[in-house]
Design a protein around this motif. Structure first.
Motif, PDB file in Angstrom:
ATOM      1  N   THR A   6       0.853  -1.197   0.000  1.00 37.87           N
ATOM      2  CA  THR A   6       0.000   0.000   0.000  1.00 37.87           C
ATOM      3  C   THR A   6       0.884   1.241   0.000  1.00 37.87           C
ATOM      4  O   THR A   6       1.798   1.361   0.814  1.00 37.87           O
ATOM      5  CB  THR A   6      -0.918   0.023   1.244  1.00 37.87           C
ATOM      6  OG1 THR A   6      -0.116  -0.014   2.409  1.00 37.87           O
ATOM      7  CG2 THR A   6      -1.878  -1.150   1.215  1.00 37.87           C
ATOM      8  N   PRO A   7       0.609   2.148  -0.924  1.00 38.59           N
ATOM      9  CA  PRO A   7       1.410   3.371  -0.956  1.00 38.59           C
ATOM     10  C   PRO A   7       1.092   4.251   0.243  1.00 38.59           C
ATOM     11  O   PRO A   7       0.000   4.180   0.814  1.00 38.59           O
ATOM     12  CB  PRO A   7       0.989   4.042  -2.255  1.00 38.59           C
ATOM     13  CG  PRO A   7      -0.366   3.510  -2.551  1.00 38.59           C
ATOM     14  CD  PRO A   7      -0.412   2.130  -1.956  1.00 38.59           C
ATOM     15  N   PRO A   8       2.041   5.061   0.661  1.00 39.02           N
ATOM     16  CA  PRO A   8       1.774   5.946   1.794  1.00 39.02           C
ATOM     17  C   PRO A   8       0.676   6.944   1.439  1.00 39.02           C
ATOM     18  O   PRO A   8       0.508   7.322   0.281  1.00 39.02           O
ATOM     19  CB  PRO A   8       3.109   6.647   2.024  1.00 39.02           C
ATOM     20  CG  PRO A   8       3.849   6.500   0.747  1.00 39.02           C
ATOM     21  CD  PRO A   8       3.364   5.240   0.103  1.00 39.02           C
ATOM     22  N   ASN A   9      -0.073   7.389   2.426  1.00 36.54           N
ATOM     23  CA  ASN A   9      -1.182   8.323   2.216  1.00 36.54           C
ATOM     24  C   ASN A   9      -0.627   9.729   2.006  1.00 36.54           C
ATOM     25  O   ASN A   9      -0.268  10.425   2.949  1.00 36.54           O
ATOM     26  CB  ASN A   9      -2.129   8.284   3.418  1.00 36.54           C
ATOM     27  CG  ASN A   9      -3.398   9.069   3.157  1.00 36.54           C
ATOM     28  OD1 ASN A   9      -3.602   9.567   2.055  1.00 36.54           O
ATOM     29  ND2 ASN A   9      -4.234   9.148   4.164  1.00 36.54           N
ATOM     30  N   THR A  10      -0.539  10.120   0.732  1.00 31.70           N
ATOM     31  CA  THR A  10      -0.004  11.452   0.401  1.00 31.70           C
ATOM     32  C   THR A  10      -1.068  12.358  -0.178  1.00 31.70           C
ATOM     33  O   THR A  10      -0.760  13.420  -0.697  1.00 31.70           O
ATOM     34  CB  THR A  10       1.136  11.316  -0.627  1.00 31.70           C
ATOM     35  OG1 THR A  10       0.615  10.655  -1.787  1.00 31.70           O
ATOM     36  CG2 THR A  10       2.308  10.558  -0.048  1.00 31.70           C
ATOM     37  N   SER A  11      -2.320  11.924  -0.137  1.00 33.28           N
ATOM     38  CA  SER A  11      -3.374  12.752  -0.724  1.00 33.28           C
ATOM     39  C   SER A  11      -3.698  13.921   0.197  1.00 33.28           C
ATOM     40  O   SER A  11      -3.709  13.802   1.412  1.00 33.28           O
ATOM     41  CB  SER A  11      -4.627  11.912  -0.971  1.00 33.28           C
ATOM     42  OG  SER A  11      -5.144  11.469   0.257  1.00 33.28           O
ATOM     43  N   THR A  12      -3.942  15.043  -0.423  1.00 28.60           N
ATOM     44  CA  THR A  12      -4.334  16.230   0.328  1.00 28.60           C
ATOM     45  C   THR A  12      -5.847  16.360   0.241  1.00 28.60           C
ATOM     46  O   THR A  12      -6.452  15.972  -0.756  1.00 28.60           O
ATOM     47  CB  THR A  12      -3.669  17.493  -0.251  1.00 28.60           C
ATOM     48  OG1 THR A  12      -4.022  17.581  -1.634  1.00 28.60           O
ATOM     49  CG2 THR A  12      -2.166  17.432  -0.119  1.00 28.60           C
ATOM     50  N   PRO A  13      -6.472  16.889   1.266  1.00 28.06           N
ATOM     51  CA  PRO A  13      -7.935  17.018   1.217  1.00 28.06           C
ATOM     52  C   PRO A  13      -8.347  17.989   0.100  1.00 28.06           C
ATOM     53  O   PRO A  13      -7.689  18.992  -0.154  1.00 28.06           O
ATOM     54  CB  PRO A  13      -8.294  17.578   2.592  1.00 28.06           C
ATOM     55  CG  PRO A  13      -7.036  18.146   3.144  1.00 28.06           C
ATOM     56  CD  PRO A  13      -5.910  17.407   2.489  1.00 28.06           C
ATOM     57  N   ILE A  14      -9.432  17.648  -0.564  1.00 28.87           N
ATOM     58  CA  ILE A  14      -9.944  18.486  -1.647  1.00 28.87           C
ATOM     59  C   ILE A  14     -10.720  19.641  -1.030  1.00 28.87           C
ATOM     60  O   ILE A  14     -11.604  19.438  -0.191  1.00 28.87           O
ATOM     61  CB  ILE A  14     -10.831  17.667  -2.590  1.00 28.87           C
ATOM     62  CG1 ILE A  14     -10.007  16.562  -3.236  1.00 28.87           C
ATOM     63  CG2 ILE A  14     -11.449  18.561  -3.642  1.00 28.87           C
ATOM     64  CD1 ILE A  14     -10.820  15.596  -4.064  1.00 28.87           C
ATOM     65  N   GLU A  15     -10.380  20.827  -1.479  1.00 30.38           N
ATOM     66  CA  GLU A  15     -11.011  22.024  -0.932  1.00 30.38           C
ATOM     67  C   GLU A  15     -12.410  22.205  -1.515  1.00 30.38           C
ATOM     68  O   GLU A  15     -12.657  21.878  -2.669  1.00 30.38           O
ATOM     69  CB  GLU A  15     -10.141  23.237  -1.263  1.00 30.38           C
ATOM     70  CG  GLU A  15     -10.420  24.420  -0.374  1.00 30.38           C
ATOM     71  CD  GLU A  15      -9.369  25.503  -0.545  1.00 30.38           C
ATOM     72  OE1 GLU A  15      -9.521  26.539   0.104  1.00 30.38           O
ATOM     73  OE2 GLU A  15      -8.439  25.314  -1.327  1.00 30.38           O
ATOM     74  N   ASP A  16     -13.302  22.722  -0.719  1.00 23.89           N
ATOM     75  CA  ASP A  16     -14.680  22.961  -1.143  1.00 23.89           C
ATOM     76  C   ASP A  16     -14.693  24.080  -2.187  1.00 23.89           C
ATOM     77  O   ASP A  16     -14.221  25.186  -1.912  1.00 23.89           O
ATOM     78  CB  ASP A  16     -15.515  23.354   0.079  1.00 23.89           C
ATOM     79  CG  ASP A  16     -16.971  23.565  -0.262  1.00 23.89           C
ATOM     80  OD1 ASP A  16     -17.401  23.128  -1.350  1.00 23.89           O
ATOM     81  OD2 ASP A  16     -17.684  24.161   0.561  1.00 23.89           O
ATOM     82  N   PRO A  17     -15.256  23.841  -3.401  1.00 22.75           N
ATOM     83  CA  PRO A  17     -15.231  24.877  -4.449  1.00 22.75           C
ATOM     84  C   PRO A  17     -16.102  26.087  -4.125  1.00 22.75           C
ATOM     85  O   PRO A  17     -15.913  27.154  -4.701  1.00 22.75           O
ATOM     86  CB  PRO A  17     -15.753  24.149  -5.687  1.00 22.75           C
ATOM     87  CG  PRO A  17     -16.470  22.958  -5.182  1.00 22.75           C
ATOM     88  CD  PRO A  17     -15.854  22.611  -3.874  1.00 22.75           C
ATOM     89  N   SER A  18     -17.053  25.950  -3.194  1.00 24.07           N
ATOM     90  CA  SER A  18     -17.892  27.091  -2.856  1.00 24.07           C
ATOM     91  C   SER A  18     -17.084  28.217  -2.217  1.00 24.07           C
ATOM     92  O   SER A  18     -17.517  29.367  -2.196  1.00 24.07           O
ATOM     93  CB  SER A  18     -19.029  26.669  -1.930  1.00 24.07           C
ATOM     94  OG  SER A  18     -18.506  26.278  -0.677  1.00 24.07           O
ATOM     95  N   VAL A  19     -15.893  27.883  -1.725  1.00 27.44           N
ATOM     96  CA  VAL A  19     -15.014  28.908  -1.167  1.00 27.44           C
ATOM     97  C   VAL A  19     -14.665  29.933  -2.239  1.00 27.44           C
ATOM     98  O   VAL A  19     -14.530  31.117  -1.966  1.00 27.44           O
ATOM     99  CB  VAL A  19     -13.726  28.248  -0.606  1.00 27.44           C
ATOM    100  CG1 VAL A  19     -12.707  29.285  -0.189  1.00 27.44           C
ATOM    101  CG2 VAL A  19     -14.068  27.337   0.537  1.00 27.44           C
ATOM    102  N   TYR A  20     -14.548  29.469  -3.471  1.00 20.52           N
ATOM    103  CA  TYR A  20     -14.181  30.362  -4.568  1.00 20.52           C
ATOM    104  C   TYR A  20     -15.390  30.937  -5.288  1.00 20.52           C
ATOM    105  O   TYR A  20     -15.260  31.876  -6.061  1.00 20.52           O
ATOM    106  CB  TYR A  20     -13.299  29.609  -5.575  1.00 20.52           C
ATOM    107  CG  TYR A  20     -12.030  29.095  -4.952  1.00 20.52           C
ATOM    108  CD1 TYR A  20     -10.997  29.956  -4.624  1.00 20.52           C
ATOM    109  CD2 TYR A  20     -11.886  27.749  -4.655  1.00 20.52           C
ATOM    110  CE1 TYR A  20      -9.840  29.496  -4.026  1.00 20.52           C
ATOM    111  CE2 TYR A  20     -10.737  27.274  -4.059  1.00 20.52           C
ATOM    112  CZ  TYR A  20      -9.715  28.153  -3.752  1.00 20.52           C
ATOM    113  OH  TYR A  20      -8.577  27.700  -3.152  1.00 20.52           O
ATOM    114  N   LEU A  21     -16.561  30.379  -5.066  1.00 19.53           N
ATOM    115  CA  LEU A  21     -17.745  30.837  -5.770  1.00 19.53           C
ATOM    116  C   LEU A  21     -18.587  31.799  -4.939  1.00 19.53           C
ATOM    117  O   LEU A  21     -19.239  32.678  -5.483  1.00 19.53           O
ATOM    118  CB  LEU A  21     -18.598  29.630  -6.179  1.00 19.53           C
ATOM    119  CG  LEU A  21     -17.921  28.641  -7.111  1.00 19.53           C
ATOM    120  CD1 LEU A  21     -18.813  27.434  -7.338  1.00 19.53           C
ATOM    121  CD2 LEU A  21     -17.562  29.293  -8.428  1.00 19.53           C
ATOM    122  N   ASP A  22     -18.607  31.611  -3.642  1.00 16.55           N
ATOM    123  CA  ASP A  22     -19.436  32.440  -2.774  1.00 16.55           C
ATOM    124  C   ASP A  22     -18.582  33.487  -2.080  1.00 16.55           C
ATOM    125  O   ASP A  22     -17.581  33.163  -1.462  1.00 16.55           O
ATOM    126  CB  ASP A  22     -20.139  31.580  -1.716  1.00 16.55           C
ATOM    127  CG  ASP A  22     -21.077  30.577  -2.349  1.00 16.55           C
ATOM    128  OD1 ASP A  22     -21.629  30.890  -3.413  1.00 16.55           O
ATOM    129  OD2 ASP A  22     -21.240  29.485  -1.780  1.00 16.55           O
TER     130      ASP A  22
END
Length: 197
Positions: A6-22
């Motif tokens: 199993t590869p190490p957990n290197t994923s970053t959390p996905i940011e909520d797009p509403s931060v850029y829309l609202d």
């Protein structure tokens, strides 16, 4: 030395797009027909324009398609179809511009203003809508001049050319009215920022 399957957990959390829309600073300036925000007249006009845009789109598709089918299958084009499509497209553009302005859907770079304190952000909104209102007044005057001087008719359908120019005038009158209302709201926020949080 063992290899891990199993590869190490290197994923970053996905940011909520509403931060850029609202933009939280802009909430009081928005016209929303679902939440009944903004003056009722503007909400009803926006909804009416959106239904009209749908009807114009259907008419535009029918007009262009009938001409394509006429040429391809019957070797006969409909001379009025191109002229009608042009007129419908002009109305579609201007009504669409007004409806998009009402819903704050025009492209904007708001990276700075969304990071400013509420009062300072509304000072920029006030300046923005003051400039928009000034430009719309110039366009209303120019559109009135065009309406006054356009006495001709279209070549095939015999529609008054002033009817086509009317779409510009109605669009800029609506945008100017919405801008004036937004300036009023921004002035109130600038004077009493604590009441808008």
């Amino acid at each position: 030395m063992s290899l891990s399957s199993t590869p190490p957990n290197t994923s970053t959390p996905i940011e909520d797009p509403s931060v850029y829309l609202d933009d939280p600073n802009r909430k009081s300036l928005e016209i929303d027909t679902d939440t009944h925000q903004g003056p009722a007249l503007f909400r009803w006009l926006t909804l009416g324009m959106e239904y009209l845009i749908g009807a114009i789109l259907v008419a535009l598709i029918v007009s262009v398609s009938s001409n394509v089918v006429g040429r391809a299958l019957f070797n006969h084009s409909l001379p009025w179809a191109d002229e009608l499509a042009r007129m419908l497209f002009i109305w579609l553009v201007f009504i669409g511009a007004a409806a998009a302005f009402s819903r704050y859907e025009h492209i904007a770079v708001d990276a700075l203003v969304r990071r400013l304190p509420l009062r300072l952000a509304h000072m920029l909104y006030l300046l923005q809508h003051l400039i928009i209102t000034g430009l719309m007044m110039v366009m209303i005057w120019g559109g009135y001049q065009v309406l006054e001087r356009s006495s001709g008719r279209s070549a095939i359908m015999n529609v008054p050319l002033s009817f086509i120019s009317l779409s510009l005038v109605l669009c800029v009158i609506f945008i100017a009215a919405v801008s004036i209302w937004r300036m009023w709201v921004s002035l109130n926020v600038i004077r009493h920022p604590e009441g808008e949080r």
